[in-house]
Design an enzyme around this catalytic site. Structure first.
Site, short mmCIF file in Angstrom:
data_model
loop_
_atom_site.label_atom_id
_atom_site.label_comp_id
_atom_site.label_asym_id
_atom_site.label_seq_id
_atom_site.Cartn_x
_atom_site.Cartn_y
_atom_site.Cartn_z
CG ASP A 565 -1.90 0.97 1.40
OD1 ASP A 565 -2.26 1.57 0.36
OD2 ASP A 565 -2.39 1.20 2.52
CD GLU A 568 -0.21 5.65 -3.61
OE1 GLU A 568 0.41 5.86 -2.55
OE2 GLU A 568 -1.06 4.78 -3.75
CG ASP A 642 -8.20 4.80 1.00
OD1 ASP A 642 -8.05 3.56 0.90
OD2 ASP A 642 -7.38 5.53 1.58
C1 NOJ Z 1 -4.62 3.21 2.87
C2 NOJ Z 1 -5.27 2.11 2.08
O1 NOJ Z 1 -5.84 2.60 0.92
C3 NOJ Z 1 -6.28 1.41 2.97
O2 NOJ Z 1 -6.88 0.37 2.25
C4 NOJ Z 1 -5.61 0.89 4.22
O3 NOJ Z 1 -6.56 0.31 5.05
C5 NOJ Z 1 -4.92 2.04 4.94
N1 NOJ Z 1 -4.00 2.69 4.06
C6 NOJ Z 1 -4.18 1.58 6.19
O4 NOJ Z 1 -3.15 0.73 5.85
#
Ligand code: NOJ
Length: 989
Positions: A565, A568, A642
């Site tokens: 995660d 970017e 998200d």
């Molecule tokens: C951002 C991610 O997009 C999300 O899916 C994740 O739960 C959080 N970071 C925490 O790791």
């Protein structure tokens, strides 16, 4: 009258007051626009748009200043080289821009333009920068894996025309590049017709290197300070190109950060037009419809270009060209009878304007209808101009050509395409085991449970919180009992703290990304102060591998897989929540040059690490990534980040996931249920019913949300969600076969209407329904609250049958299909054979040796065809032939159903067939059964390789007449034929 008005006024007042208070106190779920640049706030984008406006405004007098020097041209072994001269100020030497046009065996062409001065390092960097001087020329090292063989037969045309060079190339020389010398431009033709034009509007712009001319201090007016935000309008006196906005040439500030730009302005831009094409698709990732809207303002159009600058956009908005987490600069243009495409291989921040120009019918030439041209304008901050052109002519041709260059999607392990249960966070190993037990208790299938960042000790990756995850191995052993897996998150930011060997190692080996001064770059993310592993550095990737060995990442097990995660990369205190552009990566490339590749280098490194956790343990890795670029499909799955627990986000997820499919990265999905917020039970249920159609299918939720595992929803929701999950599991053979097709041909896994029906103009922008692989299964997820029916668009004249009750829908156009909460709208297009596994199990691993059901859906001609691909779902043995690949055909003329082998044999084929020898087809259902079968009670079955006595045997047969509006159907009970064998069911005998 009066009193009721007064009452209504006071109610209105109260309502307004409450709304105002709500706005004050409820967290508003809205992207913070001010954190991200618009084109106007991005210097090079603004300059190039201004360039385009100027060209348009002065169209009669405007000439692009780029000329191809005909003396410099030569064509050798499929490659044309030459020099483009850019004329600048009067009396100044033109800028030399080396051009290469590569004609490829695949029929694609590649156009590369560099800048001689930078190429030779003949420039001076400002601020004592250590950055490289060249335009970034290594994107291909990351993005490309093949398809570069030159078409040595490419030949110059003997039809000479002054001012043009023509090259015939591709299979049978049917493709032609017509290169105009002045102003430089290229038209790409197929069978004599132009499909793609470069620099037709004269917007080619390579911002060449120039030294900064310092303005004498005394000339500065009072209060005029250099390089402050909002000072975009400043002009330099001695510049060669008067009239250009130079305010952001040498430095640029945004959100309190200043980017030092040691090489000055270096953007690269080009207009690419698709004459006669009204639709363009692709260039993910944006929360927008499939057919891309125009971007130059006006009713319902966007006013900003589509932006590609991988970013952690908090609470992203829908229907927007704003950038998101990943970038694939690959676009397709489509019209009836033709699809073409371009791949703009540049890893820097990129903006793409899209406009459509309608030509009016020519009153003098009767019969010539008006048509629409789509004109695009690609603008990148730095790097080479490096563009591939694909001339189709089908959507699949274009996607396949792109895939031959960037690779096809990896063949996943079979668990990876089943259901994944995630949340931020399962709080302890006990919690995980409890959730696992509850799924079993409620008979709900699932394959994978996920751990978000809280499992670590203080956000130190490769560690476990000793208080909450006391015994991760025991936890994983419990999962393994049902062949379930664990996915744990590992992010690229490494906590800057004492007593953490990972950071110590990374620092001492100098494997972190550097700041502009060459020191380790420090920023903030989940752990607080952090450093970022620089996976552009081969030494860093090699080191990364060592961290995943079972004895290093203690507590991980063979059934642990990884989630990458924030790659970017997300940097909480960085400009636009990412790294400063003047940071330095391996080889001293500036972050600016490589930004969009960053995420891919990280998940590639993780993929390679999982491959080598233990000597001799060779299994297909599973890595989920948030950030991606062209090529990511080779080693990861992605999700759309998200999203919000709102109906609109459920709706938006369908075109977003479809777009991933046609852009070469089909292993995609969205957070089921929505990440932020608490979905209503209806929304959660509908989301599961839609999520079963995401190639990557995972429920996930933010840490502040209420628990929402399917068994918590209660009756009837839990049962309905379970039914949806069972449908996914029943159709896993279909999904796996579709993944195999994607893996071998690049075909999307879920497919939009235009891809399946490329000549159906009415359906080109349909993006709220989907076909699954080549099966003819057509799904329309419900994405609106309170729905009890949906309108499904049918493009052809095949009969379509309801998946569950065989209701017939036929005729091109919209059909109303019932969709009460418990019903998933799913149709079967006539002419297909669908392989299923009908036994309900707790995980996909437990279905490995289950028998198959074949659903034969007769087409309007009475025939049907389908395929099945099967392997061990785990290892790479399929590459040595350990698989089953069958084609099933029902032929009306012979009244029989046959299974033939379409796989090639390899050294491991026989062993695999032996392993699978008892896996049989236990049922054949024929939908649209032929009337001539009425009264029949048995059919004749024959199978290759079976004993003489068993070679021809009977199987029970039932014929059912459909009720009104429903199809007749028939069942062959247990024909006992091996799924890996050749066989025939004869319906006449
Ligand atoms: C951002 C991610 O997009 C999300 O899916 C994740 O739960 C959080 N970071 C925490 O790791």
């Amino acid at each position: 009258m009066y009193s009721s008005r007064a009452a209504s006024r006071s109610w209105t007042g109260l309502f307004l007051l409450i709304s105002a208070l709500c706005c004050l106190f409820s967290p508003s779920l809205m992207v913070k626009h001010e954190n991200f640049k618009t084109c106007d706030q991005s210097g090079f984008c603004k300059r190039n748009r201004a360039y385009a406006d100027n060209a348009a405004a002065t169209s009669t007098s405007w000439t692009s200043p780029y000329t191809l020097d005909p003396q410099s041209l030569s064509l050798k072994d499929g490659q044309l080289t030459g020099i483009i001269l850019k004329s600048i100020a009067k009396d100044a030497e033109p800028v030399r821009l080396p051009l290469t046009v590569s004609f490829l065996e695949s029929g694609s062409a590649r156009v590369t333009v560099d800048e001689e001065k930078r190429q030779k390092g003949d420039i001076v960097l400002r601020h004592d920068s250590k950055a490289r001087k060249e335009r970034y020329n290594e994107a291909g090292n990351w993005a490309l894996v093949g398809g570069l063989e030159l078409n040595k037969g490419a030949a110059l045309s003997n039809q000479e025309e002054d001012g043009y060079t023509r090259v015939f190339y591709g299979k049978e020389g049917k493709q032609e590049a017509v290169i105009r010398h002045h102003p430089f431009g290229i038209e790409f033709k197929r069978n004599g017709e132009t499909h793609v034009k470069f620099n037709d509007r004269g917007l080619l712009n390579m911002e060449h290197w120039r030294p900064k001319v310092e303005k004498p201090a005394e000339e500065k007016k009072e209060g005029e300070e250099e390089n402050k935000e909002g000072e975009a309008e400043k002009k330099e006196e001695n510049s060669e190109e008067k009239g250009e906005d130079e305010g952001t040439w040498w430095e640029e500030s945004f959100g309190g950060n200043t980017d030092s730009k040691p090489r000055g302005p270096e953007a690269v831009a080009l207009d690419i037009s698709f004459p006669g094409y009204e639709h363009v698709f692709g260039i993910p990732e944006h929360a927008t419809g499939l057919s891309l809207k125009e971007t130059r303002g006006g009713d319902g159009k966007y006013s900003d270009p589509y932006r590609l600058y991988n970013s952690d956009v908090f609470e992203y908005e829908l229907n927007s060209p704003m950038t998101l987490y990943g970038a694939i600069p690959f676009m397709q243009a489509h019209r009836k009878g033709s699809t073409v495409g371009v791949f703009w291989m540049n890893a820097a921040e990129t903006w793409v304007d899209v406009v459509k120009a309608k030509s009016s019918p020519n009153p003098l030439s009767l019969g010539i209808k008006s048509h629409t041209d789509t004109q695009t304008h690609w603008i990148s901050e730095s790097g080479l101009l490096d563009v591939f052109v694909f001339l189709g002519p089908t959507p699949q041709d274009v996607i396949q050509s792109y895939g031959e260059l960037t690779g096809f999607t990896a063949m996943p392990q079979s668990f990876a395409i089943a259901y994944h249960q995630c949340r931020w966070n399962y709080v302890s190993d006990e919690d995980v085991m409890d959730v696992d037990r509850k799924f079993d208790k409620h008979n709900i299938p699932y394959d994978v449970i996920w751990l978000d960042i809280e499992y670590t000790q203080e956000k130190k990756y490769f560690t476990w919180d000793p208080l909450t995850f006391v015994n991760p191995i025991k936890m994983q052993k419990q999962l393994d009992k049902r062949e379930r897996k664990l996915v744990a998150i590992i992010d690229p930011h490494i906590k800057n703290t004492d007593n953490y060997n990972v950071i110590d190692d990374m620092k001492s080996k100098s494997l972190a990304v550097k700041n502009k001064d060459g020191n380790d770059y420090e920023g903030w993310c989940w752990p607080g102060s952090s450093y970022w592993v620089d996976c552009f550095n081969p030494a860093a990737s090699a080191w990364w591998k060592t961290l995943f060995k079972y004895d290093k990442f203690k507590g991980s097990a063979p059934n642990t897989f990884i989630w990458n995660d924030m790659n970017e990369p997300s940097v909480f205190n960085g400009p636009e929540t990412t790294m400063p552009k003047d940071n330095l990566h391996h080889g001293n490339w500036e972050h600016r040059d490589v930004h969009n590749l960053n995420g891919m280098t990280f998940h590639n490194a993780t993929y390679n690490a999982i491959l080598e956790r233990k000597k001799g343990e060779v299994r297909r890795p599973f890595v989920l990534t948030r950030s991606f670029y062209s090529g990511s499909q080779r080693s990861a799955a992605m999700w759309t980040g998200d999203n919000l627990a709102e109906w609109s986000h459920l709706e938006a997820s369908i075109p977003m996931v479809l777009n991933q499919g046609i852009s070469g990265f089909p292993f995609a999905g969205a957070d089921v249920g929505g990440f932020f917020g608490n979905p209503s039970k209806e929304l959660l249920t509908r989301w599961y019913q839609a999520g079963i159609y995401y190639p990557f299918f995972r429920g996930h939720a933010h840490i502040d949300t209420r628990r929402r595992e399917p068994y918590l929803a209660g009756s009837p929701y839990t049962e309905i969600i379970t039914q949806a999950l069972r449908l996914r599991y029943q159709l896993l053979p279909v999904w796996y076969t579709a993944f195999h097709e994607a893996h071998t041909t690049g075909a999307p896994i879920i497919r939009p209407n235009y891809y399946v029906h490329p000549d159906d103009e009415r359906g080109f922008s349909v993006d709220d329904q989907l076909y699954i692989g080549s099966t003819g299964l057509l799904a329309k997820p419900v994405t609106k609250e309170g729905t009890d029916s949906v309108s499904i668009y049918i493009a052809d004249d095949q009969p379509y049958f309801d998946y569950f009750d065989y209701t017939i829908y036929q005729g091109a156009g919209h059909h109303t299909v019932p969709a009460p909460l418990e019903k998933i709208p799913l149709l079967m297009q006539g002419g297909h054979i669908i392989p299923r596994r009908d036994r309900p199990r707790r995980s996909s691993g437990l279905m490995k040796f289950d028998p198959f059901t074949l659903v034969v859906v007769l087409g309007k001609d009475g025939n049907a065809e389908g395929s099945l691909y099967l392997d061990d779902g785990e290892t790479f043995d399929y590459q040595s032939g350990a698989y089953i690949h069958r084609r099933f055909s029902f032929d009306k003329a012979t009244n029989s159903l046959t299974s033939i082998n379409i796989g090639t044999k390899g050294p491991k084929t026989d062993a695999y067939l032996k392993l699978m020898k008892n896996v049989r087809v236990e049922k054949v259902i024929v939908v649209g059964a032929l009337e001539i079968w009425k009264g029949k009670t048995e059919v004749t079955v024959s199978e290759e390789g079976s004993k003489e006595s068993a070679r021809r045997r009977k199987a029970a047969f039932e014929y059912h007449e459909g009720e009104k509006g429903k199809a007749n159907w028939a069942v062959v009970r247990d024909p006992k034929v091996g799924v890996g064998r050749g066989w025939k069911v004869d319906f006449s005998g």
